[in-house]
Structures are given as C-alpha cells and as structure tokens.
Scaffold this motif. Structure first.
Motif, PDB file in Angstrom:
ATOM      1  N   ARG A  21     -35.072  13.708  -3.600  1.00 26.25           N
ATOM      2  CA  ARG A  21     -35.632  12.618  -2.802  1.00 26.25           C
ATOM      3  C   ARG A  21     -36.396  13.242  -1.628  1.00 26.25           C
ATOM      4  O   ARG A  21     -37.467  12.875  -1.280  1.00 26.25           O
ATOM      5  N   ARG A  22     -35.811  14.298  -1.076  1.00 26.03           N
ATOM      6  CA  ARG A  22     -36.486  14.902   0.078  1.00 26.03           C
ATOM      7  C   ARG A  22     -37.794  15.527  -0.380  1.00 26.03           C
ATOM      8  O   ARG A  22     -38.801  15.421   0.260  1.00 26.03           O
TER       9      ARG A  22
ATOM     10  N   ARG B 118     -39.691  14.585  -2.714  1.00 27.01           N
ATOM     11  CA  ARG B 118     -40.762  13.600  -2.888  1.00 27.01           C
ATOM     12  C   ARG B 118     -41.347  13.300  -1.512  1.00 27.01           C
ATOM     13  O   ARG B 118     -42.527  13.172  -1.317  1.00 27.01           O
ATOM     14  N   TRP B 119     -40.488  13.265  -0.501  1.00 27.13           N
ATOM     15  CA  TRP B 119     -40.992  12.971   0.837  1.00 27.13           C
ATOM     16  C   TRP B 119     -41.989  14.055   1.255  1.00 27.13           C
ATOM     17  O   TRP B 119     -43.034  13.807   1.782  1.00 27.13           O
ATOM     18  N   MET B 120     -41.660  15.296   0.863  1.00 26.73           N
ATOM     19  CA  MET B 120     -42.543  16.393   1.278  1.00 26.73           C
ATOM     20  C   MET B 120     -43.958  16.155   0.787  1.00 26.73           C
ATOM     21  O   MET B 120     -44.922  16.454   1.465  1.00 26.73           O
ATOM     22  N   LYS B 121     -44.038  15.577  -0.389  1.00 33.35           N
ATOM     23  CA  LYS B 121     -45.395  15.379  -0.914  1.00 33.35           C
ATOM     24  C   LYS B 121     -46.201  14.577   0.071  1.00 33.35           C
ATOM     25  O   LYS B 121     -47.390  14.711   0.212  1.00 33.35           O
ATOM     26  N   ILE B 122     -45.457  13.675   0.752  1.00 34.34           N
ATOM     27  CA  ILE B 122     -46.176  12.783   1.652  1.00 34.34           C
ATOM     28  C   ILE B 122     -46.772  13.608   2.769  1.00 34.34           C
ATOM     29  O   ILE B 122     -47.847  13.369   3.250  1.00 34.34           O
ATOM     30  N   VAL B 123     -46.077  14.642   3.192  1.00 33.50           N
ATOM     31  CA  VAL B 123     -46.622  15.412   4.322  1.00 33.50           C
ATOM     32  C   VAL B 123     -47.085  16.762   3.793  1.00 33.50           C
ATOM     33  O   VAL B 123     -47.014  17.775   4.447  1.00 33.50           O
TER      34      VAL B 123
ATOM     35  N   VAL C  38     -44.819  20.818   4.631  1.00 35.28           N
ATOM     36  CA  VAL C  38     -43.375  20.649   4.790  1.00 35.28           C
ATOM     37  C   VAL C  38     -42.690  21.489   3.715  1.00 35.28           C
ATOM     38  O   VAL C  38     -41.675  22.116   3.953  1.00 35.28           O
TER      39      VAL C  38
ATOM     40  N   ARG D 130     -52.558  13.384  -1.258  1.00 32.25           N
ATOM     41  CA  ARG D 130     -52.137  12.374  -0.272  1.00 32.25           C
ATOM     42  C   ARG D 130     -52.789  12.600   1.079  1.00 32.25           C
ATOM     43  O   ARG D 130     -52.493  11.888   2.035  1.00 32.25           O
TER      44      ARG D 130
ATOM     45  N   PHE E  98     -54.055  10.784   6.258  1.00 33.10           N
ATOM     46  CA  PHE E  98     -53.149  10.253   5.216  1.00 33.10           C
ATOM     47  C   PHE E  98     -54.005   9.402   4.297  1.00 33.10           C
ATOM     48  O   PHE E  98     -54.742   8.550   4.763  1.00 33.10           O
ATOM     49  N   ILE E  99     -53.887   9.630   2.996  1.00 34.27           N
ATOM     50  CA  ILE E  99     -54.600   8.745   2.065  1.00 34.27           C
ATOM     51  C   ILE E  99     -53.558   7.832   1.456  1.00 34.27           C
ATOM     52  O   ILE E  99     -52.755   8.273   0.614  1.00 34.27           O
ATOM     53  N   PRO E 100     -53.444   6.569   1.946  1.00 38.25           N
ATOM     54  CA  PRO E 100     -52.360   5.703   1.490  1.00 38.25           C
ATOM     55  C   PRO E 100     -52.273   5.632  -0.026  1.00 38.25           C
ATOM     56  O   PRO E 100     -51.386   6.178  -0.628  1.00 38.25           O
TER      57      PRO E 100
ATOM     58  N   ASP F 219     -49.090  11.468  -8.156  1.00 40.50           N
ATOM     59  CA  ASP F 219     -47.675  11.105  -8.021  1.00 40.50           C
ATOM     60  C   ASP F 219     -47.095  10.758  -9.373  1.00 40.50           C
ATOM     61  O   ASP F 219     -46.013  11.184  -9.741  1.00 40.50           O
TER      62      ASP F 219
ATOM     63  N   SER G 235     -44.029  12.286 -10.914  1.00 43.72           N
ATOM     64  CA  SER G 235     -42.782  11.514 -11.016  1.00 43.72           C
ATOM     65  C   SER G 235     -42.350  11.425 -12.476  1.00 43.72           C
ATOM     66  O   SER G 235     -41.196  11.249 -12.777  1.00 43.72           O
TER      67      SER G 235
ATOM     68  N   PRO H 164     -58.070   5.538   4.254  1.00 42.95           N
ATOM     69  CA  PRO H 164     -57.347   6.671   4.841  1.00 42.95           C
ATOM     70  C   PRO H 164     -57.106   6.457   6.331  1.00 42.95           C
ATOM     71  O   PRO H 164     -57.899   5.814   7.007  1.00 42.95           O
ATOM     72  N   ILE H 165     -55.983   6.950   6.778  1.00 47.75           N
ATOM     73  CA  ILE H 165     -55.664   6.916   8.210  1.00 47.75           C
ATOM     74  C   ILE H 165     -55.853   8.331   8.738  1.00 47.75           C
ATOM     75  O   ILE H 165     -55.304   9.278   8.180  1.00 47.75           O
TER      76      ILE H 165
ATOM     77  N   PRO I 147     -39.429   7.318   2.127  1.00 45.61           N
ATOM     78  CA  PRO I 147     -39.114   8.479   1.307  1.00 45.61           C
ATOM     79  C   PRO I 147     -39.461   8.280  -0.162  1.00 45.61           C
ATOM     80  O   PRO I 147     -39.892   9.185  -0.838  1.00 45.61           O
TER      81      PRO I 147
ATOM     82  N   GLN J  86     -43.408   5.810  -4.095  1.00 47.12           N
ATOM     83  CA  GLN J  86     -43.991   5.111  -5.248  1.00 47.12           C
ATOM     84  C   GLN J  86     -43.900   3.601  -5.057  1.00 47.12           C
ATOM     85  O   GLN J  86     -44.811   2.862  -5.312  1.00 47.12           O
TER      86      GLN J  86
ATOM     87  N   THR K  36     -48.482   0.618   0.203  1.00 47.22           N
ATOM     88  CA  THR K  36     -49.484   1.453   0.894  1.00 47.22           C
ATOM     89  C   THR K  36     -49.055   2.916   0.812  1.00 47.22           C
ATOM     90  O   THR K  36     -49.299   3.679   1.719  1.00 47.22           O
TER      91      THR K  36
END
Lengths: 238, 165
Positions: A26-27, A29-34, A38, A181, A216-218, A227, A231, B16-17, B59, B62, B66
């Motif tokens: 789970r963590r 996956r969070w890293m992908k966000i940043v 990270v 991302r 950040f690209i939502p 993803d 995933s 994008p932000i 976290p 998916q 957004t």
C-alpha cells in the motif's frame, strides 16, 4: 537481518511477512504518487547492508573482503540478497578497488542495483562511480545517479550519499524526477525514515529544499494506463 | 438570480496542479506533502498563494476520481485568483474531488470595483458559484446582512456583467 549471499528465506513467519508485504505494497502505491523520489527511500535497501554498522562488511563475501583488504581489485563483484521486507535485490559493479592509502574506502565503477518490489515493480539504481566508506558505513554515488521504476518513473541527481544499513540518503545538489503522475525538481534532498520504534516503522520522510517545483497530473489516460499496468501485477501480489 | 462572481472559475480539476515553494516535506507514513515558504499552487487559471500548503494524498489512488490528491490546505496570507476575480483570507481548503474551495478568516472578495468582506467564502468550482457567509458591510456596493449570499450591484464593467467571462 544479516545479509546472506544466497537469497535464503527470510527468518519471518508467513503472516508477518505477508503483513509487511501488504502494508508495504500500500505504501509503495503511495510512492508512485510522489514519484520514485520517495521510492528513493529504498536506496538504503538497494545498496543495503544489514541494520548494524558492522554489517557493512557483510556486503561482500569473506573471500572478497580478504582480496580487498589485500588491496586487490575485484572484477564484477555481485551480491544477491533480500531486503528486510523480503524483496530480492542484486548489487553489482564493474569493479571494486580499495584506495591504496585507505583500504577501507572502496571505489566502485558503474555500481548498479535492482530490487523487485513487493508490488512486482522493478526498481533499478545506477551511477557512473561510487565510493564505499566501510568505516563510516556510508556510500557515495556520483555522476549520473539514476533511479528508475518499471512503471515509468525516473529520478536523477549528480551525487547521492547513502547511509548503509539505514534508509537515509542525501542529494546535496539538484534533483529531478518525473513519471506518469507528474514531476519534481529541487535544489537538494534529504531522506530519513520514521523511527523504527514508531507505528510507521521505516516509512520515509523526505525534505526537498531550494526552489522546489512539483507537478501533479491528477488523471490522464497515460497516468491511468501506467497505474493500471502496475496494479494488474499488484492484484496478483498477496 | 445568483451572481456568479467566480463564474469564470468554471474549473477543470483534472488539469495538472503545479506547486512551487521554498521547501517541501513528504511524510510517507501520513501520506502528506507540506510545502512551505512563498508557496504558489496553480491549476488551470486558478492560482493560490500561501505561506504553507499541505497536500493530503489518497494512498489508494486508483479509486479516487482525481487520482492521487484528496485535498489541499493553505495557511497564512492566502490569496486566490482566477485572473479576473481575487479573494484573500487566512486559511483555505480545497477539496479537489468535489471541486469545492473554502476561504476563511477576514475574507475579502474583489471583482473589479466590487469588494465584499465576510468570514467564509465557499466557491463551487464546478459551477463557479461563490457564497460569502457571515458577510460584513462591504467597502463599495455589496449589501450588508441577509443570509450572507453575495448580493452585488454589478457596476457596468467592461462587458463582463453576465458574471462568467
């Protein structure tokens, strides 16, 4: 956990390892966000020795240590093992050679590391040169330090200091990272990890300074595809 | 008919932000990123300035529409603009998924010559409708009291009197 050359099963009960993996995935996956920035928190695991400082020696086999202490150059040193969370990793270099004056400082040519993450992604790190300071349990990576993940994230800097046996690293100069991302740029970066006693054992804490810019690209088709790609392997993991 | 002062704010929260600041701390354990020091966050024409912006991540990105970001909190000298309209306050909270932004603490909303002061400004970025809650008498034009909805005498501005530009 001491490092063993053969990736022997980790001394953990099944469910403890699964718990670590599920919490871990789970963590991750969070890293992908940043971005892999990270994930760089894993740098400690890529070039990791065991937890304790004296583990730094166990990076190499006894014969290799003997050769090194005799001042000999090691061609294609290669070490396979498992990180604490049970992820298989490989560490290698073109060659490793102790500095004649200070044998406990070992210079590395084209060090490279690979970790297969719990979520199935492959994380690779490489640099043109490296310097392993065994006494201080520290490793420097220099010139084109690059970290990439198999789901399209890439991170670059010129110099990276890694504290072996911990998840601590520091880039004294500019860093850039980008991926599906988004992207990140900053003048410097320090990575530390939560105190292992705390609940968030080992979770990364990263500080960027000096003109930070993050995009950040939502959600875009590319990001979602990346993803989705990752995933699908995640679903497979426990 | 409700004025749509932020009509031009019709906003696409999938753009994008971009955030720039002096420093950024990422705490993986809490899934937050804290930008500090002359923070500028932009998304499309929306621009937010503040001393400190905290971004909360989801976290499991998916399932949130957004993607990764759940919401953003801004503190200190918050200044919001979409080019035409501006709003200032002490704090702001931007619920990215819902497209709702709240500005709180001595809020001043400015559109051309119209200035409205109040306690909380609620902006629905999907419709561009803004509501000032706890409205105080405004410097020029706006009527005081009432349920705090924005009532403005639209000064015949340069052809922008339909609200949305």
């Amino acid at each position: 956990m001491s490092l063993r050359d053969d990736p022997a099963p980790v001394r953990r009960t099944g469910n403890a390892q699964r718990a670590a993996v599920s919490r871990y995935s789970r963590r991750v996956r969070w890293m992908k966000i940043v971005l892999p920035v990270v994930a760089l928190a894993l740098i400690g695991t890529i070039f990791l020795a065991g937890r304790r400082l004296d583990q730094a020696q166990s990076l190499l086999s006894p014969e290799e240590i003997a050769a090194l202490s005799a001042g000999l150059r090691l061609e294609n040193p290669r070490i396979a093992g498992r990180t604490e969370s049970g992820e298989p990793f490989i560490l290698q270099a073109l060659w490793a050679e102790p500095e004649s004056a200070m044998p406990d400082r070992i210079s590395l040519e084209r060090p490279r590391g690979e970790v297969t993450l719990a979520d199935g992604r492959l994380l690779t790190g490489r640099a043109a040169t490296g310097l392993l300071e065994r006494g201080e349990g520290r490793m420097w990576l220099e010139n084109g330090v690059t970290l990439e993940t198999s789901d399209g994230y890439r991170f670059e800097t010129e110099r990276l200091k890694v504290l072996l046996g911990t998840r601590e690293a520091e880039a004294p100069g500019p860093v850039q990272g980008e991926g599906p991302r988004g992207s990140i740029e900053a003048g410097t970066m320090q990575i530390t990890s939560e105190p292992t006693g705390g609940g968030a054992r080992g979770a990364a804490r990263i500080v960027f300074q000096d003109r930070v810019r993050v995009v950040f690209i939502p959600n875009t088709p590319a990001a979602d595809a990346a993803d989705a790609g990752a995933s699908s392997t995640e679903e497979g993991s426990p | 008919q409700e004025a749509k002062p932020f009509g031009g704010f019709k906003h696409d929260n999938s753009e994008p932000i971009e955030v720039t600041s002096d420093s950024l701390e990422v705490r993986e354990a809490e899934s937050i990123a804290i930008f500090t020091g002359s923070v500028v966050a932009g998304q499309g024409t929306l621009r937010l300035n503040a001393n400190r912006v905290t971004v909360l991540f989801d976290p499991d990105s998916q399932d949130s529409e957004t993607g990764a970001i759940r919401n953003m909190k801004a503190e200190g000298d918050v200044f919001l603009s979409n080019g035409a309209e501006t709003a200032e306050g002490k704090f702001a909270e931007y619920d990215v998924a819902q497209g709702l932004m709240f500005l709180r603490g001595d809020v001043i909303l400015t559109q051309g010559a119209n200035v409205i002061a109040g306690e909380t400004l609620r902006i629905d970025l999907n419709t561009g409708v803004a509501k000032m809650l706890g409205q105080r008498t405004a410097a020029s034009g706006g009527d005081a009291g009432g349920e705090g909805r924005i009532r403005m005498r639209l000064v015949p501005a340069s052809g922008k009197d339909q609200g949305s530009n």
